[in-house]
Design a protein around this motif. Structure first.
Motif, PDB file in Angstrom:
ATOM      1  N   ASN A   2      -5.666 -19.316   9.694  1.00  0.00           N
ATOM      2  CA  ASN A   2      -6.418 -17.998  10.391  1.00  0.00           C
ATOM      3  C   ASN A   2      -4.993 -17.456  11.122  1.00  0.00           C
ATOM      4  N   LEU A   3      -5.468 -16.358  11.826  1.00  0.00           N
ATOM      5  CA  LEU A   3      -4.175 -15.443  12.190  1.00  0.00           C
ATOM      6  C   LEU A   3      -3.842 -16.150  13.677  1.00  0.00           C
ATOM      7  N   PRO A   4      -4.518 -16.659  14.554  1.00  0.00           N
ATOM      8  CA  PRO A   4      -4.093 -17.123  15.605  1.00  0.00           C
ATOM      9  C   PRO A   4      -2.927 -18.338  15.284  1.00  0.00           C
ATOM     10  N   ASN A   5      -3.367 -19.075  14.252  1.00  0.00           N
ATOM     11  CA  ASN A   5      -2.189 -19.967  14.041  1.00  0.00           C
ATOM     12  C   ASN A   5      -1.132 -19.408  13.177  1.00  0.00           C
ATOM     13  N   LYS A   6      -1.158 -18.283  12.372  1.00  0.00           N
ATOM     14  CA  LYS A   6       0.053 -17.767  11.785  1.00  0.00           C
ATOM     15  C   LYS A   6       0.778 -17.097  12.994  1.00  0.00           C
ATOM     16  N   LEU A   7       0.392 -16.632  14.207  1.00  0.00           N
ATOM     17  CA  LEU A   7       0.981 -16.315  15.178  1.00  0.00           C
ATOM     18  C   LEU A   7       1.812 -17.421  15.951  1.00  0.00           C
ATOM     19  N   THR A   8       1.163 -18.512  16.104  1.00  0.00           N
ATOM     20  CA  THR A   8       1.861 -19.724  16.473  1.00  0.00           C
ATOM     21  C   THR A   8       2.966 -19.931  15.693  1.00  0.00           C
ATOM     22  N   ILE A   9       2.762 -19.918  14.392  1.00  0.00           N
ATOM     23  CA  ILE A   9       3.978 -20.396  13.560  1.00  0.00           C
ATOM     24  C   ILE A   9       5.136 -19.387  13.640  1.00  0.00           C
ATOM     25  N   PHE A  10       4.654 -17.867  13.570  1.00  0.00           N
ATOM     26  CA  PHE A  10       5.656 -16.939  14.010  1.00  0.00           C
ATOM     27  C   PHE A  10       6.419 -17.253  15.140  1.00  0.00           C
ATOM     28  N   ARG A  11       5.824 -17.656  16.207  1.00  0.00           N
ATOM     29  CA  ARG A  11       6.393 -17.753  17.659  1.00  0.00           C
ATOM     30  C   ARG A  11       7.461 -18.887  17.472  1.00  0.00           C
ATOM     31  N   VAL A  12       7.229 -19.926  16.542  1.00  0.00           N
ATOM     32  CA  VAL A  12       8.066 -21.234  16.438  1.00  0.00           C
ATOM     33  C   VAL A  12       9.249 -20.689  15.789  1.00  0.00           C
ATOM     34  N   LEU A  13       9.088 -19.803  14.533  1.00  0.00           N
ATOM     35  CA  LEU A  13      10.110 -19.198  13.937  1.00  0.00           C
ATOM     36  C   LEU A  13      10.930 -18.451  14.812  1.00  0.00           C
ATOM     37  N   LEU A  14      10.661 -17.783  15.582  1.00  0.00           N
ATOM     38  CA  LEU A  14      11.482 -16.955  16.481  1.00  0.00           C
ATOM     39  C   LEU A  14      12.272 -17.636  17.311  1.00  0.00           C
ATOM     40  N   ILE A  15      11.997 -19.023  17.593  1.00  0.00           N
ATOM     41  CA  ILE A  15      13.015 -19.719  18.503  1.00  0.00           C
ATOM     42  C   ILE A  15      14.331 -19.666  18.142  1.00  0.00           C
ATOM     43  N   PRO A  16      14.413 -20.222  16.833  1.00  0.00           N
ATOM     44  CA  PRO A  16      15.783 -20.274  16.598  1.00  0.00           C
ATOM     45  C   PRO A  16      16.863 -18.962  16.397  1.00  0.00           C
ATOM     46  N   VAL A  17      15.849 -17.904  16.031  1.00  0.00           N
ATOM     47  CA  VAL A  17      16.572 -16.657  15.967  1.00  0.00           C
ATOM     48  C   VAL A  17      16.766 -16.336  17.684  1.00  0.00           C
ATOM     49  N   PHE A  18      16.108 -16.353  18.442  1.00  0.00           N
ATOM     50  CA  PHE A  18      16.316 -16.312  19.915  1.00  0.00           C
ATOM     51  C   PHE A  18      17.607 -16.994  20.351  1.00  0.00           C
ATOM     52  N   VAL A  19      17.598 -18.196  19.904  1.00  0.00           N
ATOM     53  CA  VAL A  19      18.868 -19.027  20.405  1.00  0.00           C
ATOM     54  C   VAL A  19      19.856 -18.506  19.758  1.00  0.00           C
ATOM     55  N   ASP A  67      -0.112 -24.706  19.501  1.00  0.00           N
ATOM     56  CA  ASP A  67       0.047 -23.599  20.407  1.00  0.00           C
ATOM     57  C   ASP A  67       0.698 -24.076  21.521  1.00  0.00           C
ATOM     58  N   PRO A  68       0.240 -25.050  22.452  1.00  0.00           N
ATOM     59  CA  PRO A  68       1.118 -25.482  23.453  1.00  0.00           C
ATOM     60  C   PRO A  68       2.461 -26.093  23.279  1.00  0.00           C
ATOM     61  N   LEU A  69       2.510 -26.497  22.031  1.00  0.00           N
ATOM     62  CA  LEU A  69       3.890 -27.097  21.545  1.00  0.00           C
ATOM     63  C   LEU A  69       4.827 -26.048  21.546  1.00  0.00           C
ATOM     64  N   ALA A  70       4.413 -25.072  20.913  1.00  0.00           N
ATOM     65  CA  ALA A  70       5.211 -23.885  20.535  1.00  0.00           C
ATOM     66  C   ALA A  70       5.640 -23.294  21.837  1.00  0.00           C
ATOM     67  N   ASP A  71       4.888 -23.158  22.701  1.00  0.00           N
ATOM     68  CA  ASP A  71       5.049 -22.565  24.183  1.00  0.00           C
ATOM     69  C   ASP A  71       6.148 -23.531  24.641  1.00  0.00           C
ATOM     70  N   LYS A  72       6.235 -24.856  24.744  1.00  0.00           N
ATOM     71  CA  LYS A  72       7.038 -25.626  25.233  1.00  0.00           C
ATOM     72  C   LYS A  72       8.389 -25.595  24.662  1.00  0.00           C
ATOM     73  N   THR A 102       5.827 -35.616  30.459  1.00  0.00           N
ATOM     74  CA  THR A 102       4.879 -36.300  31.214  1.00  0.00           C
ATOM     75  C   THR A 102       3.649 -35.954  30.839  1.00  0.00           C
ATOM     76  N   ILE A 103       3.233 -34.571  30.921  1.00  0.00           N
ATOM     77  CA  ILE A 103       1.784 -34.278  30.729  1.00  0.00           C
ATOM     78  C   ILE A 103       1.697 -34.434  29.199  1.00  0.00           C
ATOM     79  N   SER A 104       2.540 -34.172  27.995  1.00  0.00           N
ATOM     80  CA  SER A 104       2.262 -34.456  27.083  1.00  0.00           C
ATOM     81  C   SER A 104       1.835 -35.959  26.454  1.00  0.00           C
ATOM     82  N   GLY A 105       2.479 -36.843  27.049  1.00  0.00           N
ATOM     83  CA  GLY A 105       2.396 -38.283  27.296  1.00  0.00           C
ATOM     84  C   GLY A 105       0.621 -38.544  27.509  1.00  0.00           C
ATOM     85  N   PHE A 106       0.822 -37.893  28.930  1.00  0.00           N
ATOM     86  CA  PHE A 106      -0.538 -38.294  29.378  1.00  0.00           C
ATOM     87  C   PHE A 106      -1.728 -37.480  28.695  1.00  0.00           C
ATOM     88  N   ARG A 107      -1.490 -36.536  27.937  1.00  0.00           N
ATOM     89  CA  ARG A 107      -2.597 -35.892  27.026  1.00  0.00           C
ATOM     90  C   ARG A 107      -2.790 -36.823  25.782  1.00  0.00           C
TER      91      ARG A 107
END
Length: 180
Positions: A2-19, A67-72, A102-107
């Motif tokens: 779906n579109l939200p998941n595609k946006l999340t993947i797009f966000r992840v793909l932008l990370i190395p471009v930003f870096v 989604d939260p992983l992409a944010d992190k 810590t929060i990821s481990g807690f979750r």
């Protein structure tokens, strides 16, 4: 997918471009502007994917995880870049990364016990202020007031990081007691 998941993947793909753009050009105003634009687009996909997923009931297990992983990944990658350029103290980034682990481990512990720990407002505020701080620090305009704004946002982001950590732990302390 779906579109939200595609946006999340797009966000992840932008990370190395930003870096790459930031690390190649943090001494160049033009490349800093480009890096900031990439980070802003990536940050806006976070806002957009969540709104779309909730509005059209497109929430998936993939989205809940990615989604939260992409944010992190986005924020931590940017913060590490800002250490390189001397814009952020390494010890602040260590605290932020430690909170995320810590929060990821807690979750994970909660999930093993069938409990879902949702994001709370402190965590959302933390993310917003971290992203705002990254944008201001990446732009790094040579102006005393801009620099002051970046430092204020950095300290607010750090405070919200610690407040959100303590809040999550206090609100969900029973999770540790109930583990299998």
């Amino acid at each position: 997918m779906n579109l939200p998941n595609k946006l999340t993947i797009f966000r992840v793909l932008l990370i190395p471009v930003f870096v790459i753009v930031y690390l190649l050009g943090w001494q160049s105003q033009g490349l800093r502007l480009a890096a900031a634009a990439i980070f802003i687009v990536a940050s806006l996909t976070d806002l957009l994917d969540g709104k779309i997923a909730r509005k059209y009931n497109l929430i998936t297990d993939f989205g809940k995880f990615m989604d939260p992983l992409a944010d992190k990944l986005l924020v931590v990658s940017a913060l590490i870049c800002l250490i390189v350029s001397g814009q952020v103290y390494a010890w602040i980034v260590i605290i932020i990364v430690a909170r995320e682990f810590t929060i990821s481990g807690f979750r994970l512990i909660a999930s093993d016990n069938g409990i879902v720990i949702a994001a709370n407002y402190w965590g959302k505020f933390k993310t917003v202020f971290q992203m705002l701080m990254v944008i201001v620090k990446v732009l790094a305009f040579e102006n005393v007031y801009w620099s002051l704004l970046g430092d204020i946002l950095m300290w607010i982001a750090l405070a919200l990081t610690l407040i959100s950590l303590v809040t999550y732990l206090l609100q969900n302390a029973a999770v540790l007691k109930e583990q299998k």
